[in-house]
Design a protein around this motif. Structure first.
Motif: not given
Ligand SMILES: C[S@@+](CC[C@H](N)C(=O)[O-])C[C@H]1O[C@@H](n2cnc3c(N)ncnc32)[C@H](O)[C@@H]1O
Length: 330
Positions: A288, A255, A51, A75, A81, A73, A48
């Motif tokens: 992640e 995050l 963005k 998703r 997220r 970052p 992401e």
């Protein structure tokens, strides 16, 4: 002919799909399959960082001397997220090191235009109220706020029990229902008891403070602090009430999602003047990166963070007295 349309590649794809099934794990299967047939790898599908809000946030962080080429970052299926590692992380390696200049603490609030108002207000407001007030005021300032790039990536709404309709809370098991109601009462009382303090801030705003510091604005700020802050003990200041001053908002670092199965070491390093998180277990490239918010059962996760964790090793069943008697009798 387009690449990958022929009989040979159909057979190859079927073989790849079968071998990935046998390895298990939905996310890993998706990773190997998508990667192998030549479509973009999963990391770019989840990414992401392009963005506009993240481009702005990265610029803002760079101005505050923070750059991190490793975490991006993204998703994720299941957790939403979060942050993904571009390289594999070794045990003991620093995952993230965020300079003090990026942190939002009560020091930030005291140094701001709110400082003089807090210093003269009696009884002294709590550190939590100071942080919430600052968040609401900065959100209201919109493009005038130096914190805008951070505020823009914050959730617009939260899923904590205090935000749920009473008819939804009624469906909860009895012990959780009681805790959820306590949480609602706590936030409502904070709002009611802070009204006069908010009124004292009127000289700072051209609009009526009642419309700025509404219940929904305070609720949003309260959820932001409660779900996203890191533990950082600040020295006691006379201008605040005696409640512990231990919350710091840590842009970008916040995050990171929770996993009950990882271990990390997190603390403010006085030598580097950075808030550092160090991995106690390794993490593979393009996966992640998780931290552990604490050894919380699912009731606590739902109350404090608005989610539950599947296969939570700390899961437990709450048995209320009445409930226990009923079960014993049957
Ligand atoms: C510190 S923030 C983490 C970043 C957040 N996911 C975001 O998009 O900004 C904490 C919030 O992330 C979500 N979260 C964290 N860990 C999660 C998990 N394992 N599964 C689902 N949601 C999670 C919850 O909404 C929680 O209140």
């Amino acid at each position: 002919m387009k690449k990958g349309r022929g009989r040979t590649s159909r057979i190859r794809r079927r073989k790849l799909s079968r071998s990935s099934e046998s390895r298990g794990g939905a996310f890993r299967d998706a990773h190997s399959f998508i990667h192998d047939v030549g479509t973009p790898d999963i990391s770019s599908l989840l990414n992401e960082s392009c963005k506009p809000e993240f481009i702005e946030l990265k610029k803002w962080l760079k101005d505050r001397k923070f750059e991190d080429p490793n975490l991006i970052p993204a998703r994720f299926p299941g957790t939403g997220r979060g942050l993904m590692s571009k390289t594999s992380l070794r045990e003991g390696q620093v995952i993230i090191s965020l300079p003090a200049s990026c942190l939002l603490t009560t020091d930030t609030v005291i140094r701001s235009y709110l400082g003089a108002y807090i210093a003269k207000w009696q009884p002294p407001p709590s550190p939590l109220l100071a942080l919430c007030t600052f968040l609401v005021a900065e959100k209201h300032a919109g493009t005038r706020s130096p914190w805008k790039p951070y505020l823009d990536i914050l959730p617009k709404a939260y899923a904590l029990p205090v935000c749920l309709e009473p008819k939804v809370v009624n469906l909860f098991p009895r012990p959780l229902k009681a805790k959820a109601r306590e949480q609602r009462t706590r936030v409502q009382e904070l709002f009611t008891s802070s009204r006069d303090f908010f009124s004292s801030l009127q000289p700072l705003f051209s609009e009526a403070v009642e419309s700025i510091f509404s219940y929904s604005a305070l609720l949003w700020a309260w959820c932001t602090v409660n779900t996203r802050s890191v533990y950082m003990k600040l020295r006691r200041r006379q201008c605040f009430s005696a409640e512990p001053d231990t919350c710091a908002l840590a842009p970008y670092l916040d995050l990171l999602n929770h996993s009950p199965n990882v271990q990390v070491k997190a603390a403010f390093n006085e030598e580097t003047r950075c808030y550092e998180i160090r991995a106690a277990s390794s993490c593979r490239r393009h996966e992640e990166v998780f931290i552990c918010y604490g050894p919380h059962d699912n009731q606590r996760l739902l109350l404090e963070y608005g989610f539950v964790s599947t296969r939570n090793p700390h899961a437990c069943v709450y048995v209320s007295e009445g409930n226990f008697d009923e079960k014993m009798e049957s």
